[in-house]
Design an enzyme around this catalytic site. Structure first.
Site, short mmCIF file in Angstrom:
data_model
loop_
_atom_site.label_atom_id
_atom_site.label_comp_id
_atom_site.label_asym_id
_atom_site.label_seq_id
_atom_site.Cartn_x
_atom_site.Cartn_y
_atom_site.Cartn_z
N LYS A 120 -24.17 16.67 -2.41
CA LYS A 120 -24.87 17.96 -2.47
C LYS A 120 -25.37 18.31 -3.87
CE LYS A 120 -22.66 19.99 1.56
NZ LYS A 120 -21.92 21.14 2.07
N GLU A 204 -21.57 27.88 -6.38
CA GLU A 204 -22.81 28.54 -5.96
C GLU A 204 -22.56 30.03 -5.87
OE1 GLU A 204 -24.96 25.58 -2.77
OE2 GLU A 204 -24.19 27.47 -2.04
N HIS A 239 -17.20 28.88 8.95
CA HIS A 239 -18.38 28.13 8.49
C HIS A 239 -18.83 27.06 9.48
CE1 HIS A 239 -17.64 30.28 4.86
NE2 HIS A 239 -16.54 29.62 4.59
N ARG A 296 -29.41 13.37 9.85
CA ARG A 296 -29.03 12.85 11.17
C ARG A 296 -29.51 13.82 12.23
NH1 ARG A 296 -25.22 16.87 12.15
NH2 ARG A 296 -24.07 17.50 10.32
P1 ADP Z 1 -21.35 22.04 5.47
O1 ADP Z 1 -21.79 20.79 4.81
O2 ADP Z 1 -19.89 22.11 5.64
O3 ADP Z 1 -22.14 22.33 6.69
P2 ADP Z 1 -22.93 24.10 4.12
O4 ADP Z 1 -23.29 24.04 2.68
O5 ADP Z 1 -24.01 23.76 5.07
O6 ADP Z 1 -21.67 23.18 4.37
O7 ADP Z 1 -22.35 25.54 4.44
C1 ADP Z 1 -21.77 25.85 5.69
C2 ADP Z 1 -21.79 27.36 5.92
O8 ADP Z 1 -21.10 28.05 4.87
C3 ADP Z 1 -23.17 27.98 5.89
O9 ADP Z 1 -23.80 27.89 7.16
C4 ADP Z 1 -22.87 29.41 5.51
O10 ADP Z 1 -22.38 30.14 6.60
C5 ADP Z 1 -21.74 29.26 4.51
N1 ADP Z 1 -22.26 29.19 3.13
C6 ADP Z 1 -22.40 28.07 2.40
N2 ADP Z 1 -22.86 28.34 1.16
C7 ADP Z 1 -23.04 29.68 1.10
C8 ADP Z 1 -23.48 30.59 0.09
N3 ADP Z 1 -23.84 30.17 -1.13
N4 ADP Z 1 -23.52 31.91 0.37
C9 ADP Z 1 -23.14 32.35 1.59
N5 ADP Z 1 -22.71 31.55 2.57
C10 ADP Z 1 -22.65 30.23 2.36
P1 ADP Z 2 -24.03 20.68 12.66
O1 ADP Z 2 -24.57 20.90 11.27
O2 ADP Z 2 -24.97 20.04 13.60
O3 ADP Z 2 -23.32 21.85 13.19
P2 ADP Z 2 -21.63 19.73 11.68
O4 ADP Z 2 -21.94 19.91 10.23
O5 ADP Z 2 -20.72 20.69 12.34
O6 ADP Z 2 -22.97 19.61 12.48
O7 ADP Z 2 -21.13 18.26 11.88
C1 ADP Z 2 -21.31 17.57 13.10
C2 ADP Z 2 -20.17 16.62 13.25
O8 ADP Z 2 -20.13 15.74 12.15
C3 ADP Z 2 -18.84 17.31 13.31
O9 ADP Z 2 -18.05 16.64 14.25
C4 ADP Z 2 -18.31 17.17 11.90
O10 ADP Z 2 -16.90 17.18 11.89
C5 ADP Z 2 -18.88 15.85 11.49
N1 ADP Z 2 -19.15 15.76 10.06
C6 ADP Z 2 -20.03 16.49 9.35
N2 ADP Z 2 -20.06 16.11 8.07
C7 ADP Z 2 -19.17 15.10 7.95
C8 ADP Z 2 -18.75 14.27 6.87
N3 ADP Z 2 -19.23 14.38 5.64
N4 ADP Z 2 -17.82 13.33 7.12
C9 ADP Z 2 -17.31 13.19 8.35
N5 ADP Z 2 -17.69 13.93 9.42
C10 ADP Z 2 -18.59 14.87 9.22
#
Ligand code: ADP
Ligand code: ADP
Ligand code: MG
Length: 508
Positions: A120, A204, A239, A296
């Site tokens: 990231k 962040e 989240h 993906r």
């Molecule tokens: P992941 O890789 O686990 O999906 P993300 O960076 O996409 O992580 O963040 C997952 C969720 O966490 C977001 O959909 C949001 O709800 C919350 N989130 C992440 N970063 C922020 C932020 N800077 N401010 C507010 N909410 C956040």
């Molecule tokens: P979406 O963004 O479509 O909601 P998620 O972020 O929840 O998807 O992830 C989809 C699937 O991939 C989940 O089963 C989650 O546990 C898995 N996953 C997401 N990121 C990773 C990662 N970095 N390593 C392993 N599994 C992951």
């Protein structure tokens, strides 16, 4: 550019997504190969695929994550491509590279694109260069606790401490108070180390009243990149997305056009190929910031398919074959409204604990505008080893209101016995005034938890008694008819005609 038709696809995944991928392959006349672990011997994807190969014990690191074993099976059965689905190896750059080396098409992006977006911190830097707005914060990994304290003082609380390798909501901490900074930093680090084997974290600014809005993109190998509009994913728990919809109720055409263009710029900056998702976080004033890119197919992809009218798996395969996109941006439009509910085997009354077990009965919803992407059947035991998601229920309506009512009706129709599910909780979300109004943010579940934990309204339930009474009378009358029917009928073999008439005369 050479086009290489794919004849046989190995699906390196399980559950609903494996079944969903096989469906598109079958429509395209492509042979399918399933792989399975011990726990998945009786799984739906194994039954539904053309061929199936056992790859190891139940834990995923001994089966679905075993790259070399999966590659060996692919070569052995003559598969020319591998589809990784989501989760497991889908965002693994090494796997994409190993496929390349073995001359097998990886249905997904190049190892470089995965690496560039999977980390990231690197992704943030790429986006800054491409002119895409990112959340204010650090563009290097945090090197010491002192530095973290200093940075947070500059940015100002609240902040998010996030794992650079993060995913699935893991390795992330919201910090609101100064006194919690160090414990949150250590917590995020150790969680990231355990989950991803990498404890690099960055900081962040926490966006107030955050809305999660993401854009689906498709890019071919010839440099054409389009977006397929947004998905609103702000109904989240810890989240993690629970309900998604498209279009977003807070979006307007001007912001949509700008965000779409930024999503395309982001994908181009990553040299992206295939289907991907650019996630943004947006505040109440519709200011938006790049959050991350998922390289993906996304869990919630079907709502985009429904509203835009594009089969994303088919397009992934066509892109992997080397075909140009069959449409331009101007050809794509949003038609109506779609909502997805993720149905889990979990005990919502007991802190949403996973509740795997044996399905003793299941009735899936049907009817106009309803799609149910599942993989369980009566008698199937949901294994304890994997994600407890049972299915995704997707509905379409001409308007948002129609889609919400259709989702309520479909959830009402959905009956699962044997395991506890989140269906009632999802029904309550459809009934919640804050959801129905639109404009909700990622705190929606937390803010409405009391309402959501109550029983769904009885609008439909009241009909249940009448239905049961009618059913009992119906089965009794069936039995009576069976007893009085002559064994040798005048139209032998056509008894069903009599049956229908005789029942019809007995109104139920
Ligand atoms: P992941 O890789 O686990 O999906 P993300 O960076 O996409 O992580 O963040 C997952 C969720 O966490 C977001 O959909 C949001 O709800 C919350 N989130 C992440 N970063 C922020 C932020 N800077 N401010 C507010 N909410 C956040
Ligand atoms: P979406 O963004 O479509 O909601 P998620 O972020 O929840 O998807 O992830 C989809 C699937 O991939 C989940 O089963 C989650 O546990 C898995 N996953 C997401 N990121 C990773 C990662 N970095 N390593 C392993 N599994 C992951
Ligand atoms: Mg995310």
């Amino acid at each position: 550019m050479e086009i290489k038709p794919i004849k046989k696809v190995l699906i390196a995944n399980r559950g609903e997504i494996a079944v969903r991928i096989i469906r598109s392959c079958r429509e395209m006349g492509i042979h399918t190969v399933a792989v399975f672990s011990d726990a998945d011997r009786t799984a739906m994807h194994v039954r539904y695929a053309g061929e199936a190969f056992h790859i190891g014990p139940s834990p995923s690191n001994e089966s679905y994550l075993k790259m070399e074993k999966i590659l060996e099976v692919a070569k052995q059965c003559g598969a020319d491509a591998i589809h990784p689905g989501y989760g497991f190896l889908s965002e693994n750059a090494e796997f994409s590279r190993r496929c390349q080396e073995e001359g097998i098409i990886f249905i997904g992006p190049s190892p470089e694109a995965i690496l560039g977006m999977g980390d990231k911190i690197t992704a943030r830097r790429t986006m800054i260069k491409a002119g895409v707005p990112v959340v204010p914060g650090t563009s290097e990994a945090v090197s010491s606790e002192e530095e973290a304290l200093e940075t947070i003082r500059q940015i100002g609380l609240p902040v998010m401490i996030k794992a650079s390798a993060g995913g699935g909501g893991k390795g992330m901490r919201l910090v609101k108070e100064e006194s919690k900074i160090l414990s949150s930093l250590r917590g995020a680090r150790s969680e990231a180390k355990t989950a991803f084997g990498n404890d690099a974290v960055y900081i962040e600014k926490y966006i107030d009243s955050p809305h999660h809005i993401e854009f689906q993109i498709l890019a071919d190998r010839l440099g054409n990149t389009v977006h397929l509009f947004e998905r609103e994913c702000s109904v989240q728990r810890r989240h993690q997305k629970v309900v998604e919809e498209t279009p977003s109720p807070i979006m307007n055409p001007e912001v949509r056009a700008r965000m779409g263009a930024d999503a395309v710029a982001a994908a181009k900056a990553a040299n992206y190929e295939g289907a991907g998702t650019i996630e943004f976080i947006m505040d109440d004033n519709l200011n938006y910031y790049f959050l991350e890119m998922n390289t993906r197919l996304q869990v919630e992809h079907p709502i985009t398919e429904r509203v835009v009218g594009v089969d994303l798996v088919r397009e992934q395969i066509r892109i992997a074959e080397g075909n140009p996109l069959p449409f331009t941006q101007d050809d794509l439009h949003q038609n109506g409204h779609a909502i997805e509910c993720r149905v889990y085997a979990e005990d919502t009354d007991n802190n949403f604990m996973p509740n795997p077990g044996t399905i003793t009965h299941i009735t899936e919803p049907l009817g106009f505008g309803v799609r149910c992407d599942g993989y369980v059947y009566e008698g199937y035991t949901i294994p304890i080893y994997y994600d407890p998601m049972i299915s995704k229920l997707i509905v379409w309506g001409k308007t948002r209101e129609e889609a919400i009512e259709r989702m309520r009706r479909s959830l009402y129709e959905y009956k699962i016995s044997g395991v506890k599910t989140s269906i009632k909780f999802l029904e309550r979300i459809m009934e919640a005034p804050a959801f129905r109004k639109g404009g909700y943010n990622t705190h929606f579940i937390e803010d409405n938890i009391k309402f959501l934990m109550a029983e769904p309204e009885c609008a439909f339930e009241c009909e249940d008694l009448a239905l049961i009474a009618a059913y009992v009378e119906y089965t009794t009358s069936l039995r009576e008819i069976e007893q009085t029917m002559s064994p040798v009928s005048s139209h032998a073999g056509k008894e069903w005609k009599d049956y229908g008439r005789r029942i019809a005369t007995r109104r139920i």
